[in-house]
Design a protein around this motif. Structure first.
Motif, PDB file in Angstrom:
ATOM      1  N   SER A   1       0.836  -1.197   0.000  1.00  0.00           N
ATOM      2  CA  SER A   1       0.000   0.000   0.000  1.00  0.00           C
ATOM      3  C   SER A   1       0.873   1.250   0.000  1.00  0.00           C
ATOM      4  O   SER A   1       0.505   2.262  -0.592  1.00  0.00           O
ATOM      5  CB  SER A   1      -0.959  -0.011   1.188  1.00  0.00           C
ATOM      6  OG  SER A   1      -0.254  -0.156   2.369  1.00  0.00           O
TER       7      SER A   1
ATOM      8  N   GLU B   1       2.281   1.313  -3.808  1.00  0.00           N
ATOM      9  CA  GLU B   1       1.263   1.627  -4.801  1.00  0.00           C
ATOM     10  C   GLU B   1       0.812   3.072  -4.686  1.00  0.00           C
ATOM     11  O   GLU B   1       0.594   3.748  -5.687  1.00  0.00           O
ATOM     12  CB  GLU B   1       0.053   0.703  -4.644  1.00  0.00           C
ATOM     13  CG  GLU B   1       0.292  -0.708  -5.142  1.00  0.00           C
ATOM     14  CD  GLU B   1       0.504  -0.778  -6.650  1.00  0.00           C
ATOM     15  OE1 GLU B   1      -0.254  -0.112  -7.378  1.00  0.00           O
ATOM     16  OE2 GLU B   1       1.441  -1.477  -7.082  1.00  0.00           O
ATOM     17  N   ASN B   2       0.666   3.525  -3.471  1.00  0.00           N
ATOM     18  CA  ASN B   2       0.174   4.879  -3.301  1.00  0.00           C
ATOM     19  C   ASN B   2       1.239   5.920  -3.584  1.00  0.00           C
ATOM     20  O   ASN B   2       0.952   7.044  -3.951  1.00  0.00           O
ATOM     21  CB  ASN B   2      -0.405   5.056  -1.902  1.00  0.00           C
ATOM     22  CG  ASN B   2      -1.721   4.327  -1.782  1.00  0.00           C
ATOM     23  OD1 ASN B   2      -2.591   4.486  -2.623  1.00  0.00           O
ATOM     24  ND2 ASN B   2      -1.851   3.503  -0.772  1.00  0.00           N
TER      25      ASN B   2
ATOM     26  N   LYS C   1       3.286   5.703  -6.040  1.00  0.00           N
ATOM     27  CA  LYS C   1       3.297   5.864  -7.492  1.00  0.00           C
ATOM     28  C   LYS C   1       2.372   6.996  -7.930  1.00  0.00           C
ATOM     29  O   LYS C   1       2.626   7.694  -8.885  1.00  0.00           O
ATOM     30  CB  LYS C   1       2.801   4.578  -8.149  1.00  0.00           C
ATOM     31  CG  LYS C   1       3.890   3.600  -8.484  1.00  0.00           C
ATOM     32  CD  LYS C   1       3.311   2.549  -9.404  1.00  0.00           C
ATOM     33  CE  LYS C   1       3.709   1.161  -8.956  1.00  0.00           C
ATOM     34  NZ  LYS C   1       2.819   0.144  -9.485  1.00  0.00           N
TER      35      LYS C   1
ATOM     36  N   PRO D   1      -6.231  -2.580  -9.293  1.00  0.00           N
ATOM     37  CA  PRO D   1      -5.191  -1.534  -9.330  1.00  0.00           C
ATOM     38  C   PRO D   1      -4.346  -1.729 -10.586  1.00  0.00           C
ATOM     39  O   PRO D   1      -4.157  -2.855 -11.028  1.00  0.00           O
ATOM     40  CB  PRO D   1      -4.368  -1.799  -8.068  1.00  0.00           C
ATOM     41  CG  PRO D   1      -4.619  -3.226  -7.725  1.00  0.00           C
ATOM     42  CD  PRO D   1      -6.002  -3.542  -8.211  1.00  0.00           C
TER      43      PRO D   1
ATOM     44  N   TRP E   1      -1.001  -4.663 -12.068  1.00  0.00           N
ATOM     45  CA  TRP E   1      -0.899  -5.848 -11.227  1.00  0.00           C
ATOM     46  C   TRP E   1      -0.714  -7.061 -12.131  1.00  0.00           C
ATOM     47  O   TRP E   1      -1.413  -7.200 -13.123  1.00  0.00           O
ATOM     48  CB  TRP E   1      -2.169  -6.002 -10.382  1.00  0.00           C
ATOM     49  CG  TRP E   1      -1.908  -6.804  -9.135  1.00  0.00           C
ATOM     50  CD1 TRP E   1      -1.921  -8.146  -9.031  1.00  0.00           C
ATOM     51  CD2 TRP E   1      -1.578  -6.296  -7.850  1.00  0.00           C
ATOM     52  NE1 TRP E   1      -1.611  -8.526  -7.753  1.00  0.00           N
ATOM     53  CE2 TRP E   1      -1.393  -7.410  -7.002  1.00  0.00           C
ATOM     54  CE3 TRP E   1      -1.404  -5.003  -7.324  1.00  0.00           C
ATOM     55  CZ2 TRP E   1      -1.056  -7.273  -5.655  1.00  0.00           C
ATOM     56  CZ3 TRP E   1      -1.074  -4.887  -5.995  1.00  0.00           C
ATOM     57  CH2 TRP E   1      -0.891  -6.008  -5.168  1.00  0.00           C
TER      58      TRP E   1
END
Lengths: 275, 172
Positions: free
Chosen positions: A79, A82-83, A85, A213, A216
């Protein structure tokens, strides 16, 4: 001498006991580390062999727990990544775009045409319909219904709903569907046939379906065919995730999904498209 | 006793030993680390003909080996030796009215579960008592020694009886 032997014979048990017990007690109270080291050294090889080779079995008892802990740690890390990015200068904001939560599959099917699963997280854990369910290595499915403590959803091997995917390092995207034959192989459609596609390429999610998301991993291309009746390919993709084995999963919620679908619906009103 | 029997006993010993160090020693239940001791079963099931010196010797070797695996010095050896010494006395005092029959072994199959529970129970009680006294060795630990002895004895007894059925079904 004869009487001594006779005495020994008669009391052999007791003498032996006293002798052995003395040795044992001496060893017990012996604080000399050298003797201890020597004593332990005798069986050291055998001991380490047994403990490392055979009793690795013990680890299996705690494996389920460890898996859960690993997944929790993974969820925390992914998390963050991903966040990151999606944010300028790598700053992590409180309100991240994707919300990750770990869960376990408690029931699933893989032999049907529309395969479903149930996970042990529900409304109480903040799960919402249309959240994505992924595993660290691939995609699993998406949530359709939520109750208090559980959620059900469709595995990606279903014939009702596909999802959007693209070939890694290319901007061309298409939709993944399943022909209902092999649970390990899905089809990627709508990739125009002028694009260079080679076997072994990796397919990842595109994120355009507002469920999964982006980027992936999904699977790798094992076969490509040009369709004769239109200008697209049919691409066979072997899934990275063995859905028969999957138990530990991650639920991914797209935080601004509501906002985006509202906007999308406005476009539909203008274009007359139906979702 | 024939060679065949000794080989069976050896296999039985190895299996028990592995079970003890691999499974039971890792139980460590509760805060005080209660754990069953099943290796004693090996001494309990030796045939009636086995003489006390032989049993003592076997107990000594088994105990030292087991202790070296536990890094517990010779705590278990001491307790094993006590059980070995009292085994034949215990068998004598528990002897049925018409004596033990030939070609039988001290097991529940021949003399009933109650008999075996008493036999194994007393042996295990002494084992645990000696072990815990030596291990904790202090009057301030009196209560703890008592509780550990009783709980461990019951726990061990349960597993010993269980394993005993399992092994004797296969005519060890």
């Amino acid at each position: 001498m004869e009487r001594l032997l006779e005495f020994i014979r008669r009391h052999l048990s007791l003498i032996l006991f006293v002798f052995f017990e003395t040795v044992a007690l001496a060893l017990t109270v012996e604080n000399n580390l050298n003797i201890r080291a020597y004593y332990l050294g005798i069986t050291d090889g055998l001991r380490s062999f047994l403990y490392t080779k055979i009793f690795n079995i013990q680890n299996y008892f705690s494996l389920a727990d460890e898996n859960r802990q690993l997944l929790q740690a993974y969820v925390k890390l992914i998390s963050i990544i991903e966040n990151k990015k999606n944010l300028p200068d790598g700053e992590i904001k409180e309100d991240s775009v994707f919300v990750f939560a770990e869960a376990q599959i408690v029931k699933k099917t893989t032999g049907l045409q529309n395969n479903y699963f149930i996970i042990n997280r529900g409304k109480k854990d903040g799960i919402e319909p249309e959240s994505a369910v992924v595993s660290p290595g691939g995609v699993v499915g998406f949530i359709t219904n939520v109750s208090g403590h559980f959620s059900t959803g469709l595995l990606i091997i279903n014939k009702i709903n596909g999802f959007s995917a693209k070939i890694k390092n290319s901007q061309y995207f298409g939709s993944i569907t399943w022909d209902g034959k092999d649970y390990r192989i899905v089809q990627l459609n709508e990739i125009p046939n002028h694009v260079k596609v080679s076997i072994g390429d990796t397919v990842v999610t595109s994120g355009y379906d507002l469920i999964f998301p982006p980027d992936w991993p999904v699977g790798e291309i094992i076969d490509v065919k040009k369709n004769s009746d239109d200008n697209f390919y049919t691409i066979w993709v072997r899934l990275f995730e063995d859905l028969k084995k999957t138990t530990n999963v991650i639920v991914v919620k797209y935080k601004y999904k509501g906002e985006l679908t509202d906007l999308e619906n406005k476009i539909f009103e203008i274009t007359g498209n139906v979702k | 006793m024939e060679l065949r029997h000794w080989i069976k006993y050896l296999v039985f010993w190895v299996v028990l030993f592995l079970l003890q160090i691999g499974v039971f020693d890792n139980m460590n239940l509760g805060g005080w680390g209660f754990k069953p001791q099943v290796l004693v079963l090996f001494l309990l099931l030796l045939p009636f003909e086995a003489s006390t010196p032989v049993i003592l010797f076997l107990a000594f070797v088994t105990g030292l080996l087991y202790d070296s695996f536990n890094a517990s010095m010779a705590l278990n050896t001491s307790a094993f030796l006590v059980v070995a010494l009292m085994r034949n006395f215990l068998l004598k005092s528990l002897e049925p009215r018409n004596g033990y029959e030939v070609n039988t072994r001290p097991s529940a199959i021949y003399y009933g579960l109650t008999w075996f529970l008493i036999y194994a129970g007393i042996s295990l009680l002494f084992y645990e008592l000696i072990f815990n006294i030596l291990d904790l060795f202090s009057w301030t630990m009196f209560f703890r020694i008592l509780v550990k002895t009783i709980v461990n004895t019951l726990l061990s007894l349960f597993f010993v009886v269980l394993l005993h059925w399992f092994f004797l079904k296969n005519r060890v």
